[in-house]
Design an enzyme around this catalytic site. Structure first.
Site, PDB file in Angstrom:
ATOM      1  CE  LYS A 201      -3.435  -2.754  -0.077  1.00 53.25           C
ATOM      2  NZ  LYS A 201      -4.361  -3.222   0.932  1.00 53.25           N
TER       3      LYS A 201
HETATM    4  C1  LIG Z   1      -5.338  -4.275   1.288  1.00 57.11           C
HETATM    5  C2  LIG Z   1      -6.813  -4.127   1.261  1.00 57.11           C
HETATM    6  C3  LIG Z   1      -7.614  -4.544   2.317  1.00 57.11           C
HETATM    7  C4  LIG Z   1      -7.107  -5.335   3.476  1.00 57.11           C
HETATM    8  O1  LIG Z   1      -6.065  -4.784   4.158  1.00 57.11           O
HETATM    9  P1  LIG Z   1      -5.081  -5.712   5.040  1.00 57.11           P
HETATM   10  O2  LIG Z   1      -4.252  -4.725   5.779  1.00 57.11           O
HETATM   11  O3  LIG Z   1      -4.306  -6.558   4.089  1.00 57.11           O
HETATM   12  O4  LIG Z   1      -5.940  -6.537   5.953  1.00 57.11           O
HETATM   13  C5  LIG Z   1      -8.964  -4.273   2.257  1.00 57.11           C
HETATM   14  N1  LIG Z   1      -9.517  -3.656   1.192  1.00 57.11           N
HETATM   15  C6  LIG Z   1      -8.784  -3.280   0.137  1.00 57.11           C
HETATM   16  C7  LIG Z   1      -9.440  -2.597  -1.000  1.00 57.11           C
HETATM   17  C8  LIG Z   1      -7.409  -3.506   0.134  1.00 57.11           C
HETATM   18  O5  LIG Z   1      -6.684  -3.144  -0.933  1.00 57.11           O
END
Ligand SMILES: *Cc1c(COP(=O)(O)O)cnc(C)c1O
Length: 411
Positions: A201
């Site tokens: 991210k």
């Molecule tokens: C990465 C992501 C999540 C989940 O996040 P985690 O930290 O991996 O649990 C949820 N929704 C979207 C759209 C994501 O890209």
């Protein structure tokens, strides 16, 4: 495995990865040498930094983005009587969080050119549900763009729905409405916004997430559900006899639980990394924009075989993904062949996302529903490398490699 050399023009390029600099490392080491490893001052500092960058009144950091979605639904009081609208083009986590609080999911279709759920798709999903049990809508700001938050807020207001934005792709994104300029996470058009700080991210805490809100009551619930449902707030204690000593003071060991919660806390180690990374957010956003602009320029001549995502009007995205739409059939090939050939040339790619309603669990639960937009989008999408340390020369290499792979099949 050899250590990737950022100077080498042949290093393997994954679709996403973290950037960790010396300041990040120093911040984590400082926590290791201190008194708190978890739920200490670094968590407070990270939450304050998140409030600064989003403009939100409250920020609650937690263990990951999935936990953030789960906490948001719990705080919203969404449960087994309820239905929640979730776009078909998203990660599993949003739909799963709805199921984990016992709610049913109503999937909404998307615009095939931007990958976004628009208000009209949410309306159609609401009409399909055909009852008054829909209690919430969870727009996903796909790839970093946010389509029409103000329109979705109007839709939600009409039907008395909670809006929980999944901003996991969109930390740093801003947008305009008739009312002015807004930050994703500022909650001008939502009750709560969730973020993830997974290494792919925009910024990372290794594992981590957060929820932002303007609502003090929701913030208090989010904090409570994050920590087993426990409270030590004197105003909330109900058992007079147990809570208080003879002189009326609250007993120093005392806590109460009105509803069960979870351990979704995040450590000081992780938050120190997050605060350090957030300091670079403007640079990270600028770098990702520059890379996406270069991709757009390089991809334009490959139309109509290869196209960029449609740009959402009024949105200044903090890009999470570099998605291209490829007409694989016209190129005489398949996505699997292209991904394999790219990988052999040192270019990673990924598919975001397999429509969630196609997962066996959801098909079994809800049957087969047509999502023409999500289906058309899914047939064409491919995410190419995008991360902070990617160079413009590497963008050129990725697109040149893609072009060579596609033209190799056309004869
Ligand atoms: C990465 C992501 C999540 C989940 O996040 P985690 O930290 O991996 O649990 C949820 N929704 C979207 C759209 C994501 O890209």
């Amino acid at each position: 495995m050899t250590t990737p050399d950022p100077q080498s023009d042949r290093r393997f390029l994954p679709y996403g990865r973290q950037s960790v600099d010396q300041a990040d490392i120093d911040a984590v080491v400082a926590v290791l040498r201190g008194d708190w490893l978890t739920t200490g001052p670094a968590v407070d500092a990270f939450e304050a930094a998140l409030r600064d960058v989003t403009g939100a009144e409250h920020a609650i950091a937690c263990s990951n983005g999935t936990a953030a979605l789960h906490l948001a639904l719990l705080a919203a009081g969404i449960g087994p009587r309820d239905r929640v609208i979730v776009p078909a083009n998203t990660f599993l986590a949003a739909a799963n969080a709805a199921r984990l609080v016992g709610a049913e999911v109503v999937f909404a279709d998307i615009d095939p050119k931007s990958g976004q759920m628009l208000a009209e798709h949410a309306e159609a999903a609401h009409a399909r549900a055909d009852d008054n049990r829909v209690a919430g809508v969870m727009p996903v700001y796909f790839a970093g763009q946010c389509a029409a938050p103000a329109d979705l807020a109007d839709f939600a207001c009409t039907h008395d729905l909670r809006v929980i934005e999944d901003g996991c792709h969109a930390l740093g994104t801003t947008y305009d409405s008739a009312a002015g300029h807004h930050h994703v996470g500022g909650n001008d058009h939502a009750d709560m916004t969730t973020f993830s700080f997974h290494p792919v991210k925009t910024i990372t805490t290794a594992e981590g997430g957060a929820i932002t809100t303007r609502d003090a009551d929701l913030a208090e619930k989010l904090r409570r559900y994050r920590n087993h449902g426990m409270t030590r707030d004197p105003a909330q204690l109900t058992n007079e006899a147990l809570a208080h000593a003879a002189d009326g003071a609250v007993n120093p060991w005392y806590y109460e639980m009105a509803e069960p919660g979870l351990n979704y806390r995040v450590s000081d180690l992780q938050c120190a990394l997050g605060t350090s990374q957030l300091k670079r957010l403007p640079d990270i956003v600028a770098q990702r924009r520059a890379l996406v602009a270069r991709y757009a320029e390089k991809i334009a001549p490959l139309a109509p075989l290869v196209q960029s995502l449609d740009m959402v009007k009024g949105c200044s995205p903090s890009w999470h993904l570099q998605v291209v739409r490829i007409d694989f059939a016209a190129a005489g090939t398949s996505r699997a062949e292209v991904m394999t050939a790219l990988r052999e040339q040192g270019v990673g790619s990924q598919v975001h996302y397999i429509p969630v309603p196609w997962q066996p669990y959801y098909r079994h639960r809800y049957g087969d529903t047509e999502f023409p937009g999500a289906s058309a989008y899914y047939d064409t999408c491919l995410s190419l490398p995008l991360f902070e340390s990617l160079t413009l020369a590497e963008v050129d290499r990725v697109v040149d490699t893609l072009e060579a792979v596609l033209s190799g099949h056309r004869h």
